[in-house]
Write a protein that holds these residues in place. Structure first.
Motif, PDB file in Angstrom:
ATOM      1  N   HIS A   8     109.283 -94.878  18.447  1.00 45.96           N
ATOM      2  CA  HIS A   8     108.747 -94.170  17.289  1.00 45.96           C
ATOM      3  C   HIS A   8     107.619 -94.949  16.629  1.00 45.96           C
ATOM      4  O   HIS A   8     107.488 -96.154  16.784  1.00 45.96           O
ATOM      5  CB  HIS A   8     109.876 -93.885  16.296  1.00 45.96           C
ATOM      6  CG  HIS A   8     110.960 -93.046  16.904  1.00 45.96           C
ATOM      7  ND1 HIS A   8     110.783 -91.732  17.248  1.00 45.96           N
ATOM      8  CD2 HIS A   8     112.213 -93.359  17.285  1.00 45.96           C
ATOM      9  CE1 HIS A   8     111.882 -91.267  17.787  1.00 45.96           C
ATOM     10  NE2 HIS A   8     112.778 -92.225  17.837  1.00 45.96           N
ATOM     11  N   ASN A  12     107.635 -93.654  10.802  1.00 47.93           N
ATOM     12  CA  ASN A  12     107.881 -92.325  11.365  1.00 47.93           C
ATOM     13  C   ASN A  12     106.660 -91.400  11.211  1.00 47.93           C
ATOM     14  O   ASN A  12     106.783 -90.194  11.018  1.00 47.93           O
ATOM     15  CB  ASN A  12     109.128 -91.693  10.734  1.00 47.93           C
ATOM     16  CG  ASN A  12     109.750 -90.649  11.626  1.00 47.93           C
ATOM     17  OD1 ASN A  12     109.581 -90.663  12.842  1.00 47.93           O
ATOM     18  ND2 ASN A  12     110.465 -89.728  11.024  1.00 47.93           N
ATOM     19  N   ASP A  49     101.590 -81.328  12.017  1.00 48.83           N
ATOM     20  CA  ASP A  49     102.612 -80.947  11.043  1.00 48.83           C
ATOM     21  C   ASP A  49     103.944 -81.589  11.409  1.00 48.83           C
ATOM     22  O   ASP A  49     104.217 -81.872  12.577  1.00 48.83           O
ATOM     23  CB  ASP A  49     102.751 -79.418  11.013  1.00 48.83           C
ATOM     24  CG  ASP A  49     103.307 -78.898   9.705  1.00 48.83           C
ATOM     25  OD1 ASP A  49     103.421 -79.676   8.744  1.00 48.83           O
ATOM     26  OD2 ASP A  49     103.627 -77.695   9.645  1.00 48.83           O
ATOM     27  N   ARG A  50     104.775 -81.811  10.423  1.00 51.40           N
ATOM     28  CA  ARG A  50     106.110 -82.360  10.663  1.00 51.40           C
ATOM     29  C   ARG A  50     107.068 -81.188  10.879  1.00 51.40           C
ATOM     30  O   ARG A  50     107.140 -80.289  10.060  1.00 51.40           O
ATOM     31  CB  ARG A  50     106.560 -83.208   9.480  1.00 51.40           C
ATOM     32  CG  ARG A  50     107.849 -83.953   9.746  1.00 51.40           C
ATOM     33  CD  ARG A  50     108.136 -84.975   8.661  1.00 51.40           C
ATOM     34  NE  ARG A  50     107.110 -85.989   8.535  1.00 51.40           N
ATOM     35  CZ  ARG A  50     106.993 -87.064   9.316  1.00 51.40           C
ATOM     36  NH1 ARG A  50     107.844 -87.259  10.307  1.00 51.40           N
ATOM     37  NH2 ARG A  50     106.043 -87.944   9.122  1.00 51.40           N
ATOM     38  N   HIS A  51     107.784 -81.210  11.992  1.00 56.30           N
ATOM     39  CA  HIS A  51     108.700 -80.128  12.355  1.00 56.30           C
ATOM     40  C   HIS A  51     110.129 -80.644  12.423  1.00 56.30           C
ATOM     41  O   HIS A  51     110.360 -81.816  12.715  1.00 56.30           O
ATOM     42  CB  HIS A  51     108.327 -79.546  13.732  1.00 56.30           C
ATOM     43  CG  HIS A  51     106.906 -79.135  13.848  1.00 56.30           C
ATOM     44  ND1 HIS A  51     106.372 -78.071  13.169  1.00 56.30           N
ATOM     45  CD2 HIS A  51     105.881 -79.675  14.557  1.00 56.30           C
ATOM     46  CE1 HIS A  51     105.086 -77.961  13.461  1.00 56.30           C
ATOM     47  NE2 HIS A  51     104.767 -78.919  14.293  1.00 56.30           N
ATOM     48  N   ASN A  52     111.066 -79.725  12.195  1.00 58.56           N
ATOM     49  CA  ASN A  52     112.464 -80.061  12.461  1.00 58.56           C
ATOM     50  C   ASN A  52     112.813 -79.516  13.848  1.00 58.56           C
ATOM     51  O   ASN A  52     111.969 -78.913  14.523  1.00 58.56           O
ATOM     52  CB  ASN A  52     113.393 -79.525  11.359  1.00 58.56           C
ATOM     53  CG  ASN A  52     113.335 -78.015  11.239  1.00 58.56           C
ATOM     54  OD1 ASN A  52     113.199 -77.294  12.220  1.00 58.56           O
ATOM     55  ND2 ASN A  52     113.453 -77.517  10.015  1.00 58.56           N
ATOM     56  N   LEU A  53     114.037 -79.722  14.293  1.00 56.11           N
ATOM     57  CA  LEU A  53     114.415 -79.285  15.643  1.00 56.11           C
ATOM     58  C   LEU A  53     114.322 -77.774  15.802  1.00 56.11           C
ATOM     59  O   LEU A  53     113.859 -77.277  16.834  1.00 56.11           O
ATOM     60  CB  LEU A  53     115.830 -79.768  15.988  1.00 56.11           C
ATOM     61  CG  LEU A  53     115.990 -81.271  16.165  1.00 56.11           C
ATOM     62  CD1 LEU A  53     117.448 -81.630  16.391  1.00 56.11           C
ATOM     63  CD2 LEU A  53     115.128 -81.765  17.316  1.00 56.11           C
ATOM     64  N   THR A  54     114.748 -77.034  14.786  1.00 62.08           N
ATOM     65  CA  THR A  54     114.705 -75.569  14.870  1.00 62.08           C
ATOM     66  C   THR A  54     113.271 -75.072  14.964  1.00 62.08           C
ATOM     67  O   THR A  54     112.944 -74.236  15.803  1.00 62.08           O
ATOM     68  CB  THR A  54     115.424 -74.934  13.659  1.00 62.08           C
ATOM     69  OG1 THR A  54     116.780 -75.399  13.643  1.00 62.08           O
ATOM     70  CG2 THR A  54     115.383 -73.423  13.728  1.00 62.08           C
ATOM     71  N   THR A  55     112.415 -75.601  14.100  1.00 61.86           N
ATOM     72  CA  THR A  55     111.007 -75.195  14.122  1.00 61.86           C
ATOM     73  C   THR A  55     110.360 -75.564  15.453  1.00 61.86           C
ATOM     74  O   THR A  55     109.588 -74.786  16.017  1.00 61.86           O
ATOM     75  CB  THR A  55     110.235 -75.847  12.963  1.00 61.86           C
ATOM     76  OG1 THR A  55     110.870 -75.517  11.731  1.00 61.86           O
ATOM     77  CG2 THR A  55     108.800 -75.388  12.921  1.00 61.86           C
ATOM     78  N   THR A  56     110.673 -76.743  15.960  1.00 63.32           N
ATOM     79  CA  THR A  56     110.129 -77.162  17.244  1.00 63.32           C
ATOM     80  C   THR A  56     110.548 -76.197  18.346  1.00 63.32           C
ATOM     81  O   THR A  56     109.729 -75.769  19.166  1.00 63.32           O
ATOM     82  CB  THR A  56     110.605 -78.597  17.587  1.00 63.32           C
ATOM     83  OG1 THR A  56     110.147 -79.484  16.555  1.00 63.32           O
ATOM     84  CG2 THR A  56     110.073 -79.050  18.930  1.00 63.32           C
ATOM     85  N   GLN A  57     111.805 -75.824  18.341  1.00 59.50           N
ATOM     86  CA  GLN A  57     112.324 -74.895  19.351  1.00 59.50           C
ATOM     87  C   GLN A  57     111.623 -73.543  19.255  1.00 59.50           C
ATOM     88  O   GLN A  57     111.188 -72.980  20.277  1.00 59.50           O
ATOM     89  CB  GLN A  57     113.832 -74.747  19.169  1.00 59.50           C
ATOM     90  CG  GLN A  57     114.525 -74.035  20.290  1.00 59.50           C
ATOM     91  CD  GLN A  57     116.038 -74.060  20.106  1.00 59.50           C
ATOM     92  OE1 GLN A  57     116.533 -73.960  18.981  1.00 59.50           O
ATOM     93  NE2 GLN A  57     116.760 -74.190  21.209  1.00 59.50           N
ATOM     94  N   HIS A 132     121.583 -77.786  19.644  1.00 57.67           N
ATOM     95  CA  HIS A 132     122.513 -78.824  19.196  1.00 57.67           C
ATOM     96  C   HIS A 132     123.696 -78.227  18.486  1.00 57.67           C
ATOM     97  O   HIS A 132     123.763 -77.106  18.169  1.00 57.67           O
ATOM     98  CB  HIS A 132     121.806 -79.841  18.301  1.00 57.67           C
ATOM     99  CG  HIS A 132     121.079 -79.247  17.130  1.00 57.67           C
ATOM    100  ND1 HIS A 132     119.865 -78.615  17.261  1.00 57.67           N
ATOM    101  CD2 HIS A 132     121.408 -79.167  15.829  1.00 57.67           C
ATOM    102  CE1 HIS A 132     119.482 -78.180  16.065  1.00 57.67           C
ATOM    103  NE2 HIS A 132     120.384 -78.509  15.186  1.00 57.67           N
TER     104      HIS A 132
END
Length: 132
Positions: A8, A12, A49-57, A132
């Motif tokens: 990383h 971050n 942009d900063r994404h979470n796992l759901t947004t990335t998916q 997940h």
């Protein structure tokens, strides 16, 4: 190195794309058309942009992971077909008929190629791996 897996960035941070293949490609696509510039801006925003796992998916599926071609890759294929068809692009009507047919056929083939489910397999697998 930071992070538990030593992969990383400091604090971050999201790395800038400018000195990457993506950045080079975005730079090369500059000043073609305002619509392409909007696409470039959108891609740059998605990359930074900063994404979470759901947004990335969801983004992966939307870009190139939809099994039925309802994604950006499919839309680009449909746009190429539209731009190469004299029925939807009057600029092509100035060409001889045989040339119009060749251009339209190649656009149709591009749409078929970009709608090939095999192109989406790896992105769909990445989406599935994010569950997940």
């Amino acid at each position: 190195m930071t992070g538990p897996h030593h992969v990383h960035t400091e604090c971050n941070a999201i790395p800038n794309v400018d000195d990457t293949d993506l950045g080079d490609t975005l730079a090369d696509l500059g000043d073609v058309h305002a619509g392409i510039d909007l696409n470039r801006d959108g891609i740059r925003l998605l990359a930074h942009d900063r994404h979470n796992l759901t947004t990335t998916q969801v983004l992966l599926a939307t870009l190139a992971g939809s099994p039925d071609g309802t994604d950006v890759l499919g839309a680009i294929g449909q746009l190429v077909e539209r731009l190469t068809n004299p029925d939807t692009n009057p600029a092509l009507r100035t060409l001889p008929l045989d040339q119009q047919k060749t251009v339209a056929h190649q656009g149709w083939l591009t749409r078929l190629a970009l709608n090939d489910p095999a192109l989406r397999e790896t992105t769909a697998r990445a989406c599935a791996a994010l569950d997940h």
